[in-house]
Design a protein around this motif. Sequence first.
Motif, PDB file in Angstrom:
ATOM      1  N   LEU A 229       0.830  -1.202   0.000  1.00 51.25           N
ATOM      2  CA  LEU A 229       0.000   0.000   0.000  1.00 51.25           C
ATOM      3  C   LEU A 229       0.868   1.257   0.000  1.00 51.25           C
ATOM      4  CD1 LEU A 229      -2.824   1.193   0.117  1.00 51.25           C
ATOM      5  CD2 LEU A 229      -2.748   1.032   2.601  1.00 51.25           C
ATOM      6  N   LEU A 230       1.931   1.262   0.822  1.00 47.20           N
ATOM      7  CA  LEU A 230       2.847   2.403   0.840  1.00 47.20           C
ATOM      8  C   LEU A 230       3.538   2.580  -0.504  1.00 47.20           C
ATOM      9  CD1 LEU A 230       4.496   1.940   4.362  1.00 47.20           C
ATOM     10  CD2 LEU A 230       2.790   3.638   3.706  1.00 47.20           C
ATOM     11  N   SER A 231       3.873   1.451  -1.154  1.00 45.84           N
ATOM     12  CA  SER A 231       4.525   1.532  -2.454  1.00 45.84           C
ATOM     13  C   SER A 231       3.602   2.162  -3.491  1.00 45.84           C
ATOM     14  CB  SER A 231       4.969   0.137  -2.902  1.00 45.84           C
ATOM     15  OG  SER A 231       5.574   0.177  -4.167  1.00 45.84           O
ATOM     16  N   LEU A 232       2.307   1.800  -3.454  1.00 52.56           N
ATOM     17  CA  LEU A 232       1.355   2.402  -4.375  1.00 52.56           C
ATOM     18  C   LEU A 232       1.213   3.898  -4.147  1.00 52.56           C
ATOM     19  CD1 LEU A 232      -1.468  -0.322  -4.322  1.00 52.56           C
ATOM     20  CD2 LEU A 232       0.107   0.166  -6.183  1.00 52.56           C
ATOM     21  N   MET A 233       1.449   4.340  -2.910  1.00 59.79           N
ATOM     22  CA  MET A 233       1.355   5.758  -2.576  1.00 59.79           C
ATOM     23  C   MET A 233       2.666   6.492  -2.859  1.00 59.79           C
ATOM     24  SD  MET A 233      -0.698   5.260   1.009  1.00 59.79           S
ATOM     25  CE  MET A 233      -0.578   6.991   1.459  1.00 59.79           C
ATOM     26  N   GLY A 234       3.702   5.758  -3.322  1.00 54.69           N
ATOM     27  CA  GLY A 234       4.975   6.395  -3.632  1.00 54.69           C
ATOM     28  C   GLY A 234       5.853   6.636  -2.422  1.00 54.69           C
ATOM     29  N   ILE A 235       5.589   5.956  -1.292  1.00 54.29           N
ATOM     30  CA  ILE A 235       6.375   6.135  -0.067  1.00 54.29           C
ATOM     31  C   ILE A 235       7.518   5.136  -0.068  1.00 54.29           C
ATOM     32  CG2 ILE A 235       6.320   6.051   2.462  1.00 54.29           C
ATOM     33  CD1 ILE A 235       3.392   6.870   2.318  1.00 54.29           C
ATOM     34  N   THR A 236       8.749   5.612   0.025  1.00 58.60           N
ATOM     35  CA  THR A 236       9.926   4.751  -0.081  1.00 58.60           C
ATOM     36  C   THR A 236      10.619   4.513   1.245  1.00 58.60           C
ATOM     37  OG1 THR A 236      11.293   6.673  -0.610  1.00 58.60           O
ATOM     38  CG2 THR A 236      10.336   5.456  -2.461  1.00 58.60           C
ATOM     39  N   GLN A 237      10.105   5.055   2.342  1.00 59.33           N
ATOM     40  CA  GLN A 237      10.665   4.766   3.650  1.00 59.33           C
ATOM     41  C   GLN A 237       9.529   4.595   4.643  1.00 59.33           C
ATOM     42  OE1 GLN A 237      12.839   7.953   5.539  1.00 59.33           O
ATOM     43  NE2 GLN A 237      11.738   9.521   4.409  1.00 59.33           N
ATOM     44  N   SER A 238       9.814   3.952   5.765  1.00 57.19           N
ATOM     45  CA  SER A 238       8.767   3.687   6.738  1.00 57.19           C
ATOM     46  C   SER A 238       8.236   4.990   7.322  1.00 57.19           C
ATOM     47  CB  SER A 238       9.324   2.798   7.861  1.00 57.19           C
ATOM     48  OG  SER A 238      10.283   3.508   8.611  1.00 57.19           O
ATOM     49  N   PRO A 239       6.944   5.021   7.709  1.00 55.64           N
ATOM     50  CA  PRO A 239       6.384   6.239   8.303  1.00 55.64           C
ATOM     51  C   PRO A 239       7.143   6.691   9.540  1.00 55.64           C
ATOM     52  CG  PRO A 239       4.639   4.717   7.676  1.00 55.64           C
ATOM     53  CD  PRO A 239       5.930   3.983   7.495  1.00 55.64           C
ATOM     54  N   PHE A 240       7.632   5.732  10.350  1.00 55.33           N
ATOM     55  CA  PHE A 240       8.379   6.105  11.553  1.00 55.33           C
ATOM     56  C   PHE A 240       9.685   6.810  11.177  1.00 55.33           C
ATOM     57  CE2 PHE A 240      11.631   5.011  14.743  1.00 55.33           C
ATOM     58  CZ  PHE A 240      11.094   5.677  15.830  1.00 55.33           C
ATOM     59  N   SER A 241      10.385   6.267  10.149  1.00 51.60           N
ATOM     60  CA  SER A 241      11.625   6.901   9.717  1.00 51.60           C
ATOM     61  C   SER A 241      11.366   8.293   9.173  1.00 51.60           C
ATOM     62  CB  SER A 241      12.303   6.036   8.646  1.00 51.60           C
ATOM     63  OG  SER A 241      12.633   4.760   9.164  1.00 51.60           O
ATOM     64  N   ALA A 242      10.275   8.439   8.410  1.00 54.03           N
ATOM     65  CA  ALA A 242       9.942   9.761   7.870  1.00 54.03           C
ATOM     66  C   ALA A 242       9.631  10.747   9.000  1.00 54.03           C
ATOM     67  CB  ALA A 242       8.761   9.643   6.913  1.00 54.03           C
ATOM     68  N   TYR A 243       8.917  10.276  10.029  1.00 54.31           N
ATOM     69  CA  TYR A 243       8.577  11.161  11.149  1.00 54.31           C
ATOM     70  C   TYR A 243       9.828  11.591  11.905  1.00 54.31           C
ATOM     71  CZ  TYR A 243       6.913  12.592  15.748  1.00 54.31           C
ATOM     72  OH  TYR A 243       6.700  13.291  16.909  1.00 54.31           O
ATOM     73  N   MET A 244      10.726  10.642  12.154  1.00 53.38           N
ATOM     74  CA  MET A 244      11.951  10.973  12.887  1.00 53.38           C
ATOM     75  C   MET A 244      12.832  11.913  12.074  1.00 53.38           C
ATOM     76  SD  MET A 244      11.608   9.578  15.792  1.00 53.38           S
ATOM     77  CE  MET A 244      13.250   9.719  16.470  1.00 53.38           C
ATOM     78  N   ALA A 245      12.784  11.775  10.736  1.00 58.54           N
ATOM     79  CA  ALA A 245      13.579  12.672   9.894  1.00 58.54           C
ATOM     80  C   ALA A 245      13.090  14.107  10.010  1.00 58.54           C
ATOM     81  CB  ALA A 245      13.525  12.198   8.442  1.00 58.54           C
ATOM     82  N   THR A 246      11.766  14.291  10.156  1.00 62.12           N
ATOM     83  CA  THR A 246      11.240  15.651  10.313  1.00 62.12           C
ATOM     84  C   THR A 246      11.640  16.255  11.647  1.00 62.12           C
ATOM     85  OG1 THR A 246       9.160  14.844  11.260  1.00 62.12           O
ATOM     86  CG2 THR A 246       9.267  15.093   8.856  1.00 62.12           C
ATOM     87  N   LYS A 247      11.939  15.408  12.631  1.00 56.41           N
ATOM     88  CA  LYS A 247      12.356  15.894  13.949  1.00 56.41           C
ATOM     89  C   LYS A 247      13.866  16.080  14.042  1.00 56.41           C
ATOM     90  CE  LYS A 247       8.165  15.817  15.513  1.00 56.41           C
ATOM     91  NZ  LYS A 247       7.454  17.095  15.752  1.00 56.41           N
ATOM     92  N   GLY A 248      14.561  15.757  12.944  1.00 63.82           N
ATOM     93  CA  GLY A 248      16.012  15.923  12.942  1.00 63.82           C
ATOM     94  C   GLY A 248      16.741  14.817  13.676  1.00 63.82           C
ATOM     95  N   ALA A 249      16.057  13.691  13.937  1.00 61.83           N
ATOM     96  CA  ALA A 249      16.689  12.591  14.669  1.00 61.83           C
ATOM     97  C   ALA A 249      17.385  11.654  13.687  1.00 61.83           C
ATOM     98  CB  ALA A 249      15.651  11.813  15.476  1.00 61.83           C
ATOM     99  N   ALA A 250      18.561  11.208  14.035  1.00 65.94           N
ATOM    100  CA  ALA A 250      19.332  10.293  13.183  1.00 65.94           C
ATOM    101  C   ALA A 250      19.029   8.864  13.589  1.00 65.94           C
ATOM    102  CB  ALA A 250      20.828  10.571  13.320  1.00 65.94           C
ATOM    103  N   LEU A 251      18.640   8.041  12.633  1.00 67.58           N
ATOM    104  CA  LEU A 251      18.341   6.642  12.889  1.00 67.58           C
ATOM    105  C   LEU A 251      19.473   5.770  12.360  1.00 67.58           C
ATOM    106  CD1 LEU A 251      14.560   6.427  11.914  1.00 67.58           C
ATOM    107  CD2 LEU A 251      15.539   6.542  14.205  1.00 67.58           C
ATOM    108  N   THR A 252      19.775   4.704  13.072  1.00 67.74           N
ATOM    109  CA  THR A 252      20.779   3.749  12.625  1.00 67.74           C
ATOM    110  C   THR A 252      20.156   2.821  11.601  1.00 67.74           C
ATOM    111  OG1 THR A 252      21.868   3.815  14.775  1.00 67.74           O
ATOM    112  CG2 THR A 252      22.371   1.953  13.343  1.00 67.74           C
ATOM    113  N   MET A 253      20.741   2.771  10.409  1.00 68.83           N
ATOM    114  CA  MET A 253      20.185   1.931   9.355  1.00 68.83           C
ATOM    115  C   MET A 253      20.388   0.463   9.680  1.00 68.83           C
ATOM    116  SD  MET A 253      21.254   3.911   5.859  1.00 68.83           S
ATOM    117  CE  MET A 253      20.681   5.578   5.529  1.00 68.83           C
ATOM    118  N   ALA A 254      19.353  -0.340   9.441  1.00 69.04           N
ATOM    119  CA  ALA A 254      19.457  -1.771   9.712  1.00 69.04           C
ATOM    120  C   ALA A 254      20.366  -2.454   8.700  1.00 69.04           C
ATOM    121  CB  ALA A 254      18.066  -2.405   9.694  1.00 69.04           C
ATOM    122  N   GLN A 255      20.313  -2.012   7.463  1.00 71.63           N
ATOM    123  CA  GLN A 255      21.148  -2.602   6.411  1.00 71.63           C
ATOM    124  C   GLN A 255      21.636  -1.494   5.487  1.00 71.63           C
ATOM    125  OE1 GLN A 255      19.247  -5.686   4.170  1.00 71.63           O
ATOM    126  NE2 GLN A 255      21.010  -6.089   2.899  1.00 71.63           N
TER     127      GLN A 255
END
Length: 524
Positions: A229-255
Amino acid sequence: MSIFDGPAILSSSTESAAGLSLPEQQYQSDVLGWGAEAIKDGETFLRAQDGYNKIDEVIKAINGEPLSGIRSDTLSQTSSNRFGKIALDLAAGLTDTKPFWEYRTSNNKYEQTAILLGKLSLHFWLNRLADLKFCDVVKFGLVGGTGWAHQVYDPTQEDLDLIAEDPRDVLPIRPGSYGSIQDAFGVIIRRERPVNYVKARWPRVADKIKPTRDASFAKGQSQTRMGRLLSLMGITQSPFSAYMATKGAALTMAQPVVDIFIIYVKDDRKNRTSHPEYVGEFDNNGEPVNNWSYIVPPGKLLYPRGRCIQFTPTAILYDGPNIFWHGMFPISKLTLDPWPWTWLGKSPLWDLLSLQRALDKNIRIIDDHNEVLARPPVIGDKSAFSKASLEKIDTRRGGQKLMSNPMSGKPVTIAYPPPLDASIPNYIQFLINEMDFVSGNRDLMRLTNMGQIPSTETIEKIQEAMSPAIRLRSRIIEAFMREFAMMFASNSMQFYPLSKRIQVLGAGGTMIEDLDSDPGTLVP
C-alpha cells in the motif's frame, strides 16, 4: 575545468607516478561532480524510453504478486501465474539451443591459436557457469527489453567471469545508435553493495564512503500488505523513519548500502607535456604492476583503450585506464526484439500484462461465484430475527435446523446465485491461448517438441519449425555472441598466461607463441 584535466591515475596512495595536477579535494569534487551529471543524463535518457515503467510491473507479475492492487480479504485472491510460466519457458527456449561460438581463421599460421581459443571458451562457458549467467542476461532481456552481459576479470579466481546486469542499472552516455553500446561516448554501470564490504574493499577511502540508503525497508516493502500500500502511494521509507527525519533525529540503518558506479568512457586527451606520463599502477622502480599499465610518450593518447572511473557518491575508488586490451566497453547489449525508435527495444512479456490481469479477474469471478454458491446469502426479517441470530446461521454447514414463527415475521430465505455465465470459462481459455500466441511461446514449444531429427535434415527441419520471430531472435543472439566472443578472444590473450592455460588444458595449452619475444603469452 574538465575532470579530464585531473591526474592520470588515482592509485592506492594519494599520489600517482605521474603526480597530481590538481589538489586532491578539487580533483575529487571535479570527478564526482562530472559523474553525478553523467548519471543524471543517463538516468533521464533511460527513464524516457518506451516500456521502462513496465519493468517493475513485469518483475512483480513473474513473482506472482497481484497486478490489480489491494483487494479486500473477503474477495478471492486466486491467481493463475501463467505470466511467470511463459517467462520461464521463453528463457529456457531461447537458451535451450545452447548458444555458443567458434573461432575460424583464413590464415593457416593462426589455426592452432583458433583451436586453443575454442578450448578456453568451452572452459569458461562450462566451468565459470557462463551458460547459466547468459540465461540471466536473457531473463533481463525478457523483463526490460534489453539484457546486458558484463565480461570482467575476477582477480580472486584469476579467471574471466560474466555478470548479467539489470537494464535499469546500465546508463548510456551519449549513445550514437540504439544497436550497440560501443557507439556511445561512455556507459555507467550501477551496483548496490553493503557499506562494510565497500570499506573493506577500498580501505584507503573508507572514511569518505557514506551509505546511500537503508536496504532493509526497501527490500521488505513488497512482502507485506502495508508495504504494498505504501509503495502504491509512492512512499519509499517507513512512516516512523519519515517522522523521525522531520524531527532531525538520526536513525541507525538496519542494512546500510551504498551505490557504486563504474564509468567506462572514451577520453581523447593527449600527453601534452615534454616527458613521458605513467598511466596505471607502478612500483617504486617505475615498473608496471599489471599488464594494463603503460607509459605514454609526449604527444600520444593518455587513454588509447578508454578510461575507467569507479566511485560512490562521496568517494573515488579507482580512476585509470580501461584494463581490457580490446579497448571496447566490456559490456554487450542483447535486445531480443529491437526497434529503431527505442533503446530498450520491446519485451515479448509487456503485451501479456493486460492479459494476465484479465485472466486473474475472470478466475476470481468463478472463485467468488463458487464461494457464494457454497455459502449463499441469508435474508431474514429483522422483526423476526435478531442480528446475532442471523450471524449464527452458516449456510455452508449441513444439517442446520432453523425455527421461525410466521406470526412474528417472514421466515429465513436463502438467496442462491444465478448460474455462472457460460462465456467466462471460454474467455479464460482464450486468454491462455492468446498469451502463448502473442509471446511466441507456442512456437518455441513446437520447436522443443520436435524430438530427434535425422542428421541429414537437421538444419532444414529446424528452419521449417521456426517462426519468423524465432528466426529473428536467433540472429540477434548470434550477433550478440559475435561481439561477446571477440572480447573473450582478447581477454584470453591478456588474462590466460601460460601457467593458467596449463592448469586448465594441461600440456595442450601451450603454443609456439609462448616462446617468442613475449614469452608466456598467447598473443600471436
